[in-house]
Scaffold this motif. Structure first.
Motif, mmCIF file in Angstrom:
data_model
loop_
_atom_site.group_PDB
_atom_site.id
_atom_site.type_symbol
_atom_site.label_atom_id
_atom_site.label_comp_id
_atom_site.label_asym_id
_atom_site.label_seq_id
_atom_site.Cartn_x
_atom_site.Cartn_y
_atom_site.Cartn_z
ATOM 1 N N LYS A 96 0.827 -1.212 0.000
ATOM 2 C CA LYS A 96 0.000 0.000 0.000
ATOM 3 C C LYS A 96 0.861 1.261 0.000
ATOM 4 C CE LYS A 96 -4.155 -2.036 2.000
ATOM 5 N NZ LYS A 96 -5.187 -1.988 3.052
ATOM 6 N N ASN A 97 1.965 1.228 0.725
ATOM 7 C CA ASN A 97 2.867 2.379 0.726
ATOM 8 C C ASN A 97 3.531 2.559 -0.638
ATOM 9 O OD1 ASN A 97 2.346 2.977 3.425
ATOM 10 N ND2 ASN A 97 4.035 1.722 4.173
ATOM 11 N N TYR A 98 3.872 1.446 -1.261
ATOM 12 C CA TYR A 98 4.504 1.493 -2.584
ATOM 13 C C TYR A 98 3.534 2.066 -3.616
ATOM 14 C CZ TYR A 98 7.242 -0.091 -6.623
ATOM 15 O OH TYR A 98 7.973 -0.146 -7.782
ATOM 16 N N ILE A 99 2.278 1.636 -3.566
ATOM 17 C CA ILE A 99 1.260 2.149 -4.494
ATOM 18 C C ILE A 99 1.039 3.640 -4.278
ATOM 19 C CG2 ILE A 99 -1.192 2.027 -5.101
ATOM 20 C CD1 ILE A 99 -1.031 -0.988 -4.400
ATOM 21 N N ALA A 100 1.017 4.050 -3.008
ATOM 22 C CA ALA A 100 0.775 5.466 -2.680
ATOM 23 C C ALA A 100 1.883 6.378 -3.183
ATOM 24 C CB ALA A 100 0.616 5.626 -1.176
ATOM 25 N N ALA A 101 3.075 5.815 -3.417
ATOM 26 C CA ALA A 101 4.209 6.631 -3.868
ATOM 27 C C ALA A 101 4.066 7.086 -5.320
ATOM 28 C CB ALA A 101 5.508 5.841 -3.693
ATOM 29 N N PHE A 102 3.190 6.427 -6.090
ATOM 30 C CA PHE A 102 3.000 6.798 -7.489
ATOM 31 C C PHE A 102 1.925 7.870 -7.596
ATOM 32 C CE2 PHE A 102 4.827 2.574 -7.637
ATOM 33 C CZ PHE A 102 5.771 2.680 -8.663
ATOM 34 N N THR A 103 2.151 8.813 -8.492
ATOM 35 C CA THR A 103 1.204 9.917 -8.672
ATOM 36 C C THR A 103 0.320 9.745 -9.897
ATOM 37 O OG1 THR A 103 2.929 11.160 -9.860
ATOM 38 C CG2 THR A 103 2.705 11.548 -7.474
ATOM 39 N N LYS A 104 0.827 9.065 -10.933
ATOM 40 C CA LYS A 104 0.048 8.884 -12.147
ATOM 41 C C LYS A 104 -0.986 7.771 -11.964
ATOM 42 C CE LYS A 104 3.762 10.368 -15.255
ATOM 43 N NZ LYS A 104 4.607 9.973 -16.416
ATOM 44 N N PRO A 105 -2.242 8.014 -12.322
ATOM 45 C CA PRO A 105 -3.306 6.997 -12.186
ATOM 46 C C PRO A 105 -2.960 5.678 -12.884
ATOM 47 C CG PRO A 105 -4.251 9.125 -12.684
ATOM 48 C CD PRO A 105 -2.775 9.292 -12.831
ATOM 49 N N LYS A 106 -2.325 5.771 -14.037
ATOM 50 C CA LYS A 106 -1.976 4.551 -14.773
ATOM 51 C C LYS A 106 -1.009 3.688 -13.979
ATOM 52 C CE LYS A 106 0.005 2.879 -19.118
ATOM 53 N NZ LYS A 106 0.618 3.252 -20.424
ATOM 54 N N ASP A 107 0.002 4.335 -13.380
ATOM 55 C CA ASP A 107 0.985 3.595 -12.579
ATOM 56 C C ASP A 107 0.322 2.977 -11.346
ATOM 57 O OD1 ASP A 107 3.020 4.246 -14.337
ATOM 58 O OD2 ASP A 107 3.583 6.055 -13.223
ATOM 59 N N LYS A 108 -0.533 3.769 -10.698
ATOM 60 C CA LYS A 108 -1.240 3.245 -9.528
ATOM 61 C C LYS A 108 -2.063 2.018 -9.902
ATOM 62 C CE LYS A 108 -1.775 7.349 -6.585
ATOM 63 N NZ LYS A 108 -1.204 6.736 -5.350
ATOM 64 N N PHE A 109 -2.754 2.092 -11.029
ATOM 65 C CA PHE A 109 -3.620 0.997 -11.467
ATOM 66 C C PHE A 109 -2.809 -0.277 -11.702
ATOM 67 C CE2 PHE A 109 -5.762 -1.351 -14.935
ATOM 68 C CZ PHE A 109 -6.940 -1.661 -14.265
ATOM 69 N N VAL A 110 -1.653 -0.125 -12.345
ATOM 70 C CA VAL A 110 -0.796 -1.293 -12.628
ATOM 71 C C VAL A 110 -0.361 -1.966 -11.335
ATOM 72 C CG1 VAL A 110 1.451 -2.013 -13.517
ATOM 73 C CG2 VAL A 110 0.022 -0.451 -14.855
ATOM 74 N N HIS A 111 0.032 -1.173 -10.353
ATOM 75 C CA HIS A 111 0.545 -1.746 -9.103
ATOM 76 C C HIS A 111 -0.582 -2.222 -8.192
ATOM 77 C CE1 HIS A 111 4.700 -0.884 -10.022
ATOM 78 N NE2 HIS A 111 4.344 0.329 -10.409
ATOM 79 N N ILE A 112 -1.757 -1.637 -8.344
ATOM 80 C CA ILE A 112 -2.929 -2.172 -7.632
ATOM 81 C C ILE A 112 -3.247 -3.563 -8.157
ATOM 82 C CG2 ILE A 112 -5.431 -1.937 -7.351
ATOM 83 C CD1 ILE A 112 -4.999 1.088 -7.184
ATOM 84 N N LEU A 113 -3.170 -3.734 -9.474
ATOM 85 C CA LEU A 113 -3.393 -5.056 -10.074
ATOM 86 C C LEU A 113 -2.345 -6.057 -9.579
ATOM 87 C CD1 LEU A 113 -4.339 -4.263 -13.796
ATOM 88 C CD2 LEU A 113 -5.849 -4.995 -11.934
ATOM 89 N N THR A 114 -1.108 -5.596 -9.449
ATOM 90 C CA THR A 114 -0.046 -6.471 -8.924
ATOM 91 C C THR A 114 -0.352 -6.894 -7.491
ATOM 92 O OG1 THR A 114 1.593 -5.353 -10.317
ATOM 93 C CG2 THR A 114 2.430 -6.660 -8.474
ATOM 94 N N PHE A 115 -0.837 -5.945 -6.692
ATOM 95 C CA PHE A 115 -1.209 -6.228 -5.295
ATOM 96 C C PHE A 115 -2.328 -7.266 -5.250
ATOM 97 C CE2 PHE A 115 -3.210 -4.282 -1.240
ATOM 98 C CZ PHE A 115 -2.621 -5.259 -0.462
ATOM 99 N N ILE A 116 -3.345 -7.084 -6.075
ATOM 100 C CA ILE A 116 -4.460 -8.034 -6.119
ATOM 101 C C ILE A 116 -3.968 -9.413 -6.553
ATOM 102 C CG2 ILE A 116 -6.632 -8.598 -7.280
ATOM 103 C CD1 ILE A 116 -7.149 -5.572 -7.456
ATOM 104 N N PHE A 117 -3.116 -9.432 -7.565
ATOM 105 C CA PHE A 117 -2.560 -10.703 -8.053
ATOM 106 C C PHE A 117 -1.796 -11.417 -6.944
ATOM 107 C CE2 PHE A 117 1.125 -12.962 -9.877
ATOM 108 C CZ PHE A 117 0.452 -13.943 -10.602
ATOM 109 N N LYS A 118 -1.020 -10.650 -6.177
ATOM 110 C CA LYS A 118 -0.238 -11.239 -5.079
ATOM 111 C C LYS A 118 -1.145 -11.862 -4.031
ATOM 112 C CE LYS A 118 1.099 -8.733 -1.760
ATOM 113 N NZ LYS A 118 1.721 -7.708 -0.878
#
Length: 354
Positions: free
Chosen positions: A15-37
């Motif tokens: 969650k901290n790693y995702i919060a570090a990104f400012t662009k919505p696209k980047d956040k979305f990619v890493h949110i998907l990674t979190f869900i996958f994990k």
């Protein structure tokens, strides 16, 4: 950070790693990674427990869970002693897992307190030399769960074999990952450093006493699943941190988890409720805060217990046991702290006089 490294993060780290990104696209990619994990971890855990249950019997699904917890925990942490020495310590811990809960279930109520205390004390001395690693959260939990799911006959033989496999796999994983790390301590230091004057030792004694005591009190009160009280006591008895805050979070989390379970029980058909514990596993995977984790743990535990005891019994006993365990840890812990500090003062005075 690579994709693999991102998969190794815990909930808070992700969650901290995702919060570090400012662009919505980047956040979305890493949110998907979190869900996958989260989904991957859940599927892997279910698969391992099912496989071990097929090999060693469904009665030993808890033993399969203990093996899984050992392997996944010691991929990252260690025992704070030389890797080669850790192999022997892991085998001793799993030997206690195999023998201690069985003996405690054979003796009369009251005597089991002594057995549990000695076994838990040995486990935390062997596995929690560096208390900051929070190894007790897995090791004490494993012992208590095994105590609460006793088996006999051939099922017990298979349990021993399952735990032997767990010792082999866990020690192999720990040794492989930590063999190049330099340690300042060896196996003998675990016992040399066991001194009342040391805060770690006092905490080790305290957690062994409060967990054993909570289980005993719950048993004497006639509660179903006394091990829930033991798990609650373990969870709030931390070496560092505000115990009162964790007690409050433990109680609130269990009440919230109970309310979620009751709500779903009221609106979903029984055929679906039999598989609803998976939802608790997913919720736990996404939770970074202690209260949320406690709520989803309660949800999963009640889902399983309800199949054996019924929904009403499962919910009431889950809440009561957790309140009891948390309060026992708080009250007994304060008394034990004062007694151990007093004992330490007496020993120091005596040493000064000699």
């Amino acid at each position: 950070m690579t994709f693999y490294q991102e998969l190794q993060l815990n909930q808070a780290g992700s969650k901290n790693y995702i919060a570090a990104f400012t662009k919505p696209k980047d956040k979305f990619v890493h949110i998907l990674t979190f869900i996958f994990k989260v989904v991957l971890n859940l599927v892997f855990s279910i698969a391992v427990i099912m496989l071990l249950s097929m090999i060693f019997g469904s009665e030993n699904s808890i033993a399969g869970l203990v093996v899984l917890l050992g392997i996944t925990t010691f991929r990252f942490t260690d025992l704070d002693i030389h890797a080669s020495h850790s192999v022997g310590a892991i085998f001793l811990i799993f030997a206690i897992f195999a023998v201690g809960p069985k003996v405690a279930n054979l003796v009369p109520t009251g005597c089991d307190f002594s057995i549990n205390f000695v076994c838990l004390l040995l486990i935390v001395v062997l596995g929690c030399h560096n208390a900051n690693f929070f190894n007790h959260a897995i090791l004490v939990l494993s012992y208590v769960l095994l105590y609460g799911s006793d088996v006999s006959g051939m099922a017990y033989l298979y349990r021993v074999l399952c735990l032997l496999l767990g010792a082999v796999l866990t020690s192999a994983v720990l040794y492989r990952n930590k063999r190049k790390k330099k340690f300042d301590y060896g196996f003998k230091d675990l016992f040399k450093d066991f001194k009342i004057s040391d805060a770690r030792t006092r905490w080790q004694i305290k957690i062994a006493l409060v967990v054993s005591g909570a289980v005993l009190v719950s048993t004497l009160l006639g509660f179903t699943k006394p091990v829930w009280a033991g798990v609650a006591a373990m969870s709030v008895t931390v070496p560092l941190g505000d115990v009162k805050t964790r007690v409050e979070g433990r109680i609130r989390g269990n009440v919230i988890g109970s309310m979620i379970y009751i709500l779903l029980y009221a609106i979903l058909p029984a055929s679906i409720m039999n598989y609803i514990s998976t939802l608790g596993g997913l919720g736990l995977g996404f939770s970074a805060k202690y209260e949320g984790q406690t709520a989803w743990n309660a949800f999963s535990a009640m889902s399983v217990a309800a199949m054996s005891f019924g929904t009403a019994v499962a919910v009431v006993n889950r809440v009561l046991n957790n309140i009891l365990g948390a309060l026992c840890a708080l009250l007994f812990g304060m008394i034990i702290d004062q007694l151990l500090l007093g004992l330490n003062s007496l020993i120091q005075k005596r040493n000064q006089q000699l």
